[in-house]
Design a protein around this motif. Structure first.
Motif, PDB file in Angstrom:
ATOM      1  N   MET A  56      21.991   3.628   9.348  1.00  0.00           N
ATOM      2  CA  MET A  56      21.012   4.577   9.849  1.00  0.00           C
ATOM      3  C   MET A  56      19.765   3.833  10.302  1.00  0.00           C
ATOM      4  SD  MET A  56      21.397   7.788   7.205  1.00  0.00           S
ATOM      5  CE  MET A  56      19.980   8.643   7.735  1.00  0.00           C
ATOM      6  N   SER A  57      19.182   4.335  11.345  1.00  0.00           N
ATOM      7  CA  SER A  57      17.963   3.707  11.846  1.00  0.00           C
ATOM      8  C   SER A  57      16.757   4.280  11.123  1.00  0.00           C
ATOM      9  CB  SER A  57      17.844   3.932  13.346  1.00  0.00           C
ATOM     10  OG  SER A  57      17.736   5.311  13.619  1.00  0.00           O
ATOM     11  N   ALA A  58      15.705   3.512  11.091  1.00  0.00           N
ATOM     12  CA  ALA A  58      14.471   3.959  10.451  1.00  0.00           C
ATOM     13  C   ALA A  58      13.866   5.093  11.259  1.00  0.00           C
ATOM     14  CB  ALA A  58      13.498   2.787  10.367  1.00  0.00           C
ATOM     15  N   PRO A  59      13.199   6.029  10.578  1.00  0.00           N
ATOM     16  CA  PRO A  59      12.577   7.116  11.320  1.00  0.00           C
ATOM     17  C   PRO A  59      11.489   6.588  12.251  1.00  0.00           C
ATOM     18  CG  PRO A  59      12.047   7.259   8.967  1.00  0.00           C
ATOM     19  CD  PRO A  59      12.993   6.122   9.155  1.00  0.00           C
ATOM     20  N   ALA A  60      11.354   7.246  13.387  1.00  0.00           N
ATOM     21  CA  ALA A  60      10.336   6.833  14.355  1.00  0.00           C
ATOM     22  C   ALA A  60       8.954   7.062  13.754  1.00  0.00           C
ATOM     23  CB  ALA A  60      10.497   7.621  15.644  1.00  0.00           C
ATOM     24  N   PRO A  61       8.006   6.163  14.022  1.00  0.00           N
ATOM     25  CA  PRO A  61       6.655   6.375  13.507  1.00  0.00           C
ATOM     26  C   PRO A  61       6.014   7.588  14.181  1.00  0.00           C
ATOM     27  CG  PRO A  61       6.718   4.513  15.013  1.00  0.00           C
ATOM     28  CD  PRO A  61       8.141   4.959  14.819  1.00  0.00           C
ATOM     29  N   LEU A  62       5.113   8.217  13.456  1.00  0.00           N
ATOM     30  CA  LEU A  62       4.398   9.358  14.026  1.00  0.00           C
ATOM     31  C   LEU A  62       3.549   8.896  15.204  1.00  0.00           C
ATOM     32  CD1 LEU A  62       3.043  11.274  10.904  1.00  0.00           C
ATOM     33  CD2 LEU A  62       4.856  11.991  12.442  1.00  0.00           C
ATOM     34  N   PRO A  63       3.517   9.688  16.284  1.00  0.00           N
ATOM     35  CA  PRO A  63       2.629   9.315  17.389  1.00  0.00           C
ATOM     36  C   PRO A  63       1.177   9.460  16.947  1.00  0.00           C
ATOM     37  CG  PRO A  63       3.811  11.372  17.875  1.00  0.00           C
ATOM     38  CD  PRO A  63       4.283  10.882  16.557  1.00  0.00           C
ATOM     39  N   SER A  64       0.313   8.633  17.497  1.00  0.00           N
ATOM     40  CA  SER A  64      -1.102   8.749  17.156  1.00  0.00           C
ATOM     41  C   SER A  64      -1.678   9.968  17.871  1.00  0.00           C
ATOM     42  CB  SER A  64      -1.848   7.474  17.522  1.00  0.00           C
ATOM     43  OG  SER A  64      -1.671   7.183  18.888  1.00  0.00           O
ATOM     44  N   LEU A  65      -2.593  10.624  17.210  1.00  0.00           N
ATOM     45  CA  LEU A  65      -3.213  11.842  17.754  1.00  0.00           C
ATOM     46  C   LEU A  65      -4.509  11.492  18.453  1.00  0.00           C
ATOM     47  CD1 LEU A  65      -2.599  14.231  14.727  1.00  0.00           C
ATOM     48  CD2 LEU A  65      -1.267  14.020  16.825  1.00  0.00           C
ATOM     49  N   PRO A  66      -4.857  12.199  19.502  1.00  0.00           N
ATOM     50  CA  PRO A  66      -4.109  13.290  20.120  1.00  0.00           C
ATOM     51  C   PRO A  66      -2.960  12.768  20.981  1.00  0.00           C
ATOM     52  CG  PRO A  66      -6.117  12.921  21.365  1.00  0.00           C
ATOM     53  CD  PRO A  66      -6.137  11.956  20.183  1.00  0.00           C
ATOM     54  N   VAL A  67      -1.928  13.595  21.100  1.00  0.00           N
ATOM     55  CA  VAL A  67      -0.781  13.268  21.943  1.00  0.00           C
ATOM     56  C   VAL A  67      -0.433  14.507  22.771  1.00  0.00           C
ATOM     57  CG1 VAL A  67       0.922  13.846  20.160  1.00  0.00           C
ATOM     58  CG2 VAL A  67       1.548  12.308  22.002  1.00  0.00           C
ATOM     59  N   THR A  68      -0.099  14.277  24.033  1.00  0.00           N
ATOM     60  CA  THR A  68       0.267  15.366  24.932  1.00  0.00           C
ATOM     61  C   THR A  68       1.734  15.234  25.309  1.00  0.00           C
ATOM     62  OG1 THR A  68      -1.972  15.466  25.826  1.00  0.00           O
ATOM     63  CG2 THR A  68      -0.231  16.473  27.155  1.00  0.00           C
ATOM     64  N   PHE A  69       2.465  16.330  25.134  1.00  0.00           N
ATOM     65  CA  PHE A  69       3.859  16.399  25.534  1.00  0.00           C
ATOM     66  C   PHE A  69       3.941  17.268  26.778  1.00  0.00           C
ATOM     67  CE2 PHE A  69       3.820  16.184  20.848  1.00  0.00           C
ATOM     68  CZ  PHE A  69       4.482  14.978  20.658  1.00  0.00           C
ATOM     69  N   ARG A  70       4.556  16.753  27.821  1.00  0.00           N
ATOM     70  CA  ARG A  70       4.766  17.532  29.045  1.00  0.00           C
ATOM     71  C   ARG A  70       5.998  17.010  29.759  1.00  0.00           C
ATOM     72  NH1 ARG A  70      -0.194  17.811  32.507  1.00  0.00           N
ATOM     73  NH2 ARG A  70      -1.440  17.567  30.680  1.00  0.00           N
ATOM     74  N   PRO A  71       6.669  17.883  30.511  1.00  0.00           N
ATOM     75  CA  PRO A  71       7.899  17.471  31.199  1.00  0.00           C
ATOM     76  C   PRO A  71       7.575  16.644  32.448  1.00  0.00           C
ATOM     77  CG  PRO A  71       7.440  19.779  31.625  1.00  0.00           C
ATOM     78  CD  PRO A  71       6.401  19.310  30.656  1.00  0.00           C
ATOM     79  N   ALA A  72       7.446  15.336  32.278  1.00  0.00           N
ATOM     80  CA  ALA A  72       6.978  14.460  33.353  1.00  0.00           C
ATOM     81  C   ALA A  72       7.882  14.478  34.583  1.00  0.00           C
ATOM     82  CB  ALA A  72       6.823  13.036  32.831  1.00  0.00           C
ATOM     83  N   ARG A  73       9.187  14.392  34.403  1.00  0.00           N
ATOM     84  CA  ARG A  73      10.092  14.379  35.567  1.00  0.00           C
ATOM     85  C   ARG A  73      10.038  15.710  36.309  1.00  0.00           C
ATOM     86  NH1 ARG A  73      15.499  11.584  33.090  1.00  0.00           N
ATOM     87  NH2 ARG A  73      14.574   9.555  32.692  1.00  0.00           N
ATOM     88  N   THR A  74      10.040  16.789  35.568  1.00  0.00           N
ATOM     89  CA  THR A  74       9.965  18.117  36.194  1.00  0.00           C
ATOM     90  C   THR A  74       8.668  18.243  36.989  1.00  0.00           C
ATOM     91  OG1 THR A  74      11.291  19.084  34.424  1.00  0.00           O
ATOM     92  CG2 THR A  74       9.966  20.604  35.747  1.00  0.00           C
ATOM     93  N   ARG A  75       7.570  17.794  36.401  1.00  0.00           N
ATOM     94  CA  ARG A  75       6.280  17.841  37.108  1.00  0.00           C
ATOM     95  C   ARG A  75       6.312  17.011  38.379  1.00  0.00           C
ATOM     96  NH1 ARG A  75       1.290  18.734  34.497  1.00  0.00           N
ATOM     97  NH2 ARG A  75       0.564  16.780  35.380  1.00  0.00           N
ATOM     98  N   ALA A  76       6.904  15.823  38.305  1.00  0.00           N
ATOM     99  CA  ALA A  76       6.992  14.961  39.492  1.00  0.00           C
ATOM    100  C   ALA A  76       7.783  15.653  40.595  1.00  0.00           C
ATOM    101  CB  ALA A  76       7.619  13.626  39.130  1.00  0.00           C
ATOM    102  N   VAL A  77       8.894  16.281  40.236  1.00  0.00           N
ATOM    103  CA  VAL A  77       9.696  17.003  41.229  1.00  0.00           C
ATOM    104  C   VAL A  77       8.899  18.159  41.824  1.00  0.00           C
ATOM    105  CG1 VAL A  77      11.729  18.478  41.527  1.00  0.00           C
ATOM    106  CG2 VAL A  77      11.929  16.325  40.277  1.00  0.00           C
ATOM    107  N   LEU A  78       8.242  18.947  40.981  1.00  0.00           N
ATOM    108  CA  LEU A  78       7.480  20.096  41.474  1.00  0.00           C
ATOM    109  C   LEU A  78       6.340  19.658  42.393  1.00  0.00           C
ATOM    110  CD1 LEU A  78       7.400  22.226  38.206  1.00  0.00           C
ATOM    111  CD2 LEU A  78       8.614  22.792  40.321  1.00  0.00           C
ATOM    112  N   TYR A  79       5.612  18.621  42.011  1.00  0.00           N
ATOM    113  CA  TYR A  79       4.520  18.117  42.852  1.00  0.00           C
ATOM    114  C   TYR A  79       5.065  17.622  44.197  1.00  0.00           C
ATOM    115  CZ  TYR A  79       0.874  18.133  39.201  1.00  0.00           C
ATOM    116  OH  TYR A  79      -0.052  18.505  38.274  1.00  0.00           O
TER     117      TYR A  79
END
Length: 152
Positions: free
Chosen positions: A1-24
């Motif tokens: 088993m792999s080690a759990p991923a470290p928590l992202p540092s805050l603040p962090v923004t999640f957004r659908p980058a590929r979808t946004r690129a296509v829409l733009y």
């Protein structure tokens, strides 16, 4: 088993980058095409040309609205920005982060018994990234909140 991923540092923004690129890209391309048509057709009146450009601007506005969703995790809580709404949540309000097979986006189960769609994390054309983002948000909610959490 792999080690759990470290928590992202805050603040962090999640957004659908590929979808946004296509829409733009599609939005700008269709605006350019409609503007070129408006300028190229010699028999159009000024109002007709304006209609072509106005239609292109309207379509661009709709596509930019579709590109708006995001989820921002901060020390204080989560901000969920969907198409036309924005909601601020404290970490304790988020009981569960869900992204099940076939879901169009993440759903947050809230302490008040409701579920809130979080359209900023959507598997559409970037499924692996959406799963990573959902897990990161779940881990953040587990670390900062009080609920039971499951993701993808």
């Amino acid at each position: 088993m792999s080690a759990p991923a470290p928590l992202p540092s805050l603040p962090v923004t999640f957004r659908p980058a590929r979808t946004r690129a296509v829409l733009y890209t599609v939005g700008i391309a269709q605006l350019a095409a409609l503007t070129a048509i408006a300028l190229a057709l010699p028999k159009l009146t000024g109002g007709e040309r304006s209609s072509f450009v106005g239609t292109g601007l309207l379509i661009l506005a709709v596509l930019l609205l579709l590109a708006r969703p995001k989820v921002v995790a901060r020390q204080e809580g989560i901000t969920v920005v969907n198409l036309t709404t924005k909601r601020e949540l404290a970490w304790a309000q988020v009981l569960r982060v869900n992204l099940r097979q076939g879901d169009p986006w993440v759903h947050l189960d809230l302490a008040d018994g409701t579920s809130l769609p979080a359209m900023g994390i959507q598997p559409g054309i970037a499924r692996d990234q959406a799963i990573r983002d959902a897990r990161a948000l779940r881990d953040l909610a587990e670390n900062h909140g009080t609920g039971e959490h499951t993701a993808g």
